[in-house]
Design a protein around this motif. Structure first.
Motif, mmCIF file in Angstrom:
data_model
loop_
_atom_site.group_PDB
_atom_site.id
_atom_site.type_symbol
_atom_site.label_atom_id
_atom_site.label_comp_id
_atom_site.label_asym_id
_atom_site.label_seq_id
_atom_site.Cartn_x
_atom_site.Cartn_y
_atom_site.Cartn_z
ATOM 1 N N TRP A 11 42.748 43.016 45.036
ATOM 2 C CA TRP A 11 41.612 44.168 45.438
ATOM 3 C C TRP A 11 40.216 44.206 44.917
ATOM 4 O O TRP A 11 40.401 43.223 43.802
ATOM 5 C CB TRP A 11 42.267 44.949 44.182
ATOM 6 C CG TRP A 11 41.220 46.571 44.136
ATOM 7 C CD1 TRP A 11 42.094 47.868 45.015
ATOM 8 C CD2 TRP A 11 40.614 46.795 43.097
ATOM 9 N NE1 TRP A 11 40.408 48.531 44.747
ATOM 10 C CE2 TRP A 11 39.382 47.904 43.590
ATOM 11 C CE3 TRP A 11 39.743 45.519 42.593
ATOM 12 C CZ2 TRP A 11 38.935 48.949 42.569
ATOM 13 C CZ3 TRP A 11 38.796 46.347 41.946
ATOM 14 C CH2 TRP A 11 38.230 48.056 41.685
ATOM 15 N N LYS A 12 39.559 44.382 45.787
ATOM 16 C CA LYS A 12 38.608 44.068 45.767
ATOM 17 C C LYS A 12 37.809 45.208 45.565
ATOM 18 O O LYS A 12 37.807 46.696 46.151
ATOM 19 C CB LYS A 12 37.498 43.461 47.096
ATOM 20 C CG LYS A 12 35.800 42.864 47.190
ATOM 21 C CD LYS A 12 35.744 42.358 48.535
ATOM 22 C CE LYS A 12 34.406 41.828 48.788
ATOM 23 N NZ LYS A 12 34.101 41.307 49.342
ATOM 24 N N ARG A 13 36.428 45.530 44.613
ATOM 25 C CA ARG A 13 36.145 45.947 44.083
ATOM 26 C C ARG A 13 34.465 47.104 45.184
ATOM 27 O O ARG A 13 33.942 46.157 45.703
ATOM 28 C CB ARG A 13 35.266 46.100 42.823
ATOM 29 C CG ARG A 13 34.065 47.062 42.406
ATOM 30 C CD ARG A 13 33.937 47.323 40.450
ATOM 31 N NE ARG A 13 33.261 48.184 40.483
ATOM 32 C CZ ARG A 13 32.853 48.523 39.023
ATOM 33 N NH1 ARG A 13 32.412 47.331 38.298
ATOM 34 N NH2 ARG A 13 32.206 49.270 38.515
ATOM 35 N N PRO A 14 35.120 48.016 45.616
ATOM 36 C CA PRO A 14 33.493 48.521 46.981
ATOM 37 C C PRO A 14 32.752 47.999 45.924
ATOM 38 O O PRO A 14 31.797 48.704 44.772
ATOM 39 C CB PRO A 14 33.891 49.933 47.011
ATOM 40 C CG PRO A 14 34.558 50.289 45.469
ATOM 41 C CD PRO A 14 35.272 49.461 44.987
ATOM 42 N N THR A 19 23.261 49.724 40.993
ATOM 43 C CA THR A 19 23.978 48.671 40.766
ATOM 44 C C THR A 19 23.097 48.121 38.892
ATOM 45 O O THR A 19 23.968 47.883 38.552
ATOM 46 C CB THR A 19 23.123 48.036 41.195
ATOM 47 O OG1 THR A 19 21.848 47.641 41.677
ATOM 48 C CG2 THR A 19 23.734 47.284 42.994
ATOM 49 N N THR A 20 21.875 48.972 39.048
ATOM 50 C CA THR A 20 21.731 49.452 37.488
ATOM 51 C C THR A 20 22.196 50.310 36.827
ATOM 52 O O THR A 20 22.083 51.277 36.991
ATOM 53 C CB THR A 20 19.565 49.429 37.417
ATOM 54 O OG1 THR A 20 19.390 48.683 38.542
ATOM 55 C CG2 THR A 20 18.985 49.337 36.209
#
Length: 269
Positions: A11-14, A19-20
């Motif tokens: 599983w790859k996190r979207p 981002t902060t």
């Protein structure tokens, strides 16, 4: 291609839009604060809410006990106007939409024609029907003629836009094959475009017919004829039983139109 190659094994996190971490916490708080301030600006009055609920109860009571007799002549006249406006406006709107839709297709028309037709579509789609109705009633006076023009103008933007999109998505190989035979523009449209988009055009026309009937009940409130004017008069006179009868007739006609158009689309396909 194997299943292992087709689907990732981990599983790859979207990717995150923000981002902060500070902003991820601040943005929801700002949204909540905005919603609170927006609700505060609505000036909600508890007394008006209670009064409105009591009126709504009387309307629902009238809706459950519709009166088709007292104002039947007015209801009949309004339905005839709405159905006449709906049918004529849809036919005229579709007939005008076809050349505009062809001109608004990038793969068929030269750029000047494309820009002009797209501008017409954009103008027609940018104005809500009731705004157009108010303007046309001011120009031509009360009555179904203003409603007919309103629905026809709105139909042009709706049908032409979707028709142009369908033409642009048509099979390029079929278009190029007909074009390679030296066919003229009309022959290209007849043999390459028409077989691909005609079922869709029929479906759009039937759908617009349904929309126009429902809109005729709305624009009649501002004086553009149709059953909407009768409905507005009944509500102004607190004749909720007559208003309920009108709404039931509108619902019944829309349902018949929906079933009829579904059957016709299935038959044509």
């Amino acid at each position: 291609m194997t299943a292992n190659a087709a689907y990732p094994r981990r599983w790859k996190r979207p990717p995150q839009l923000v981002t902060t971490r500070r902003w991820r916490l601040t943005l929801p708080l700002l949204v909540v604060a905005y919603l609170v301030l927006a609700l505060g600006s609505l000036e909600i009055d508890a007394g008006r809410v209670v009064e409105g609920l009591s009126r709504g109860a009387r309307f629902i009571q009238g809706f459950l006990q519709p009166d088709f007799v007292s104002r039947w002549q007015d209801i009949r006249q309004g339905l005839i106007e709405s159905l006449t406006m709906t049918l004529t406006a849809t036919v005229v709107g579709v007939l005008i939409s076809v050349p505009i839709g062809i001109g608004a297709a990038r793969n068929l028309s030269p750029r000047p024609v494309y820009l002009v037709c797209r501008s017409i579509v954009a103008v027609s789609r940018s104005l809500q029907e009731i705004i157009i109705a108010i303007f046309l009633v001011a120009m031509f006076g009360f009555g179904p003629f203003a409603g007919f023009l309103t629905l026809a103008f709105a139909s042009i933007g709706f049908v032409a836009k979707l028709l142009a999109d369908d033409i642009e998505e048509a099979s390029a190989s079929q278009i190029e094959a007909i074009r390679a035979t030296g066919a003229s523009g009309l022959q290209l449209i007849h043999y390459a475009i028409q077989p691909q988009v005609m079922p869709r055009l029929i479906g759009l026309s039937l759908y617009r017919l349904d929309i126009n009937f429902r809109e005729s009940a709305v624009i009649g409130i501002v004086g553009a004829g149709g059953i909407g004017a009768t409905l507005n008069t009944a509500i102004d006179r607190y004749e909720y039983d007559s208003a309920g009868a009108i709404l039931l007739l509108v619902i019944a006609i829309v349902m018949l139109s929906e079933y009829g158009s579904s059957y016709l689309r299935k038959t044509l396909q």
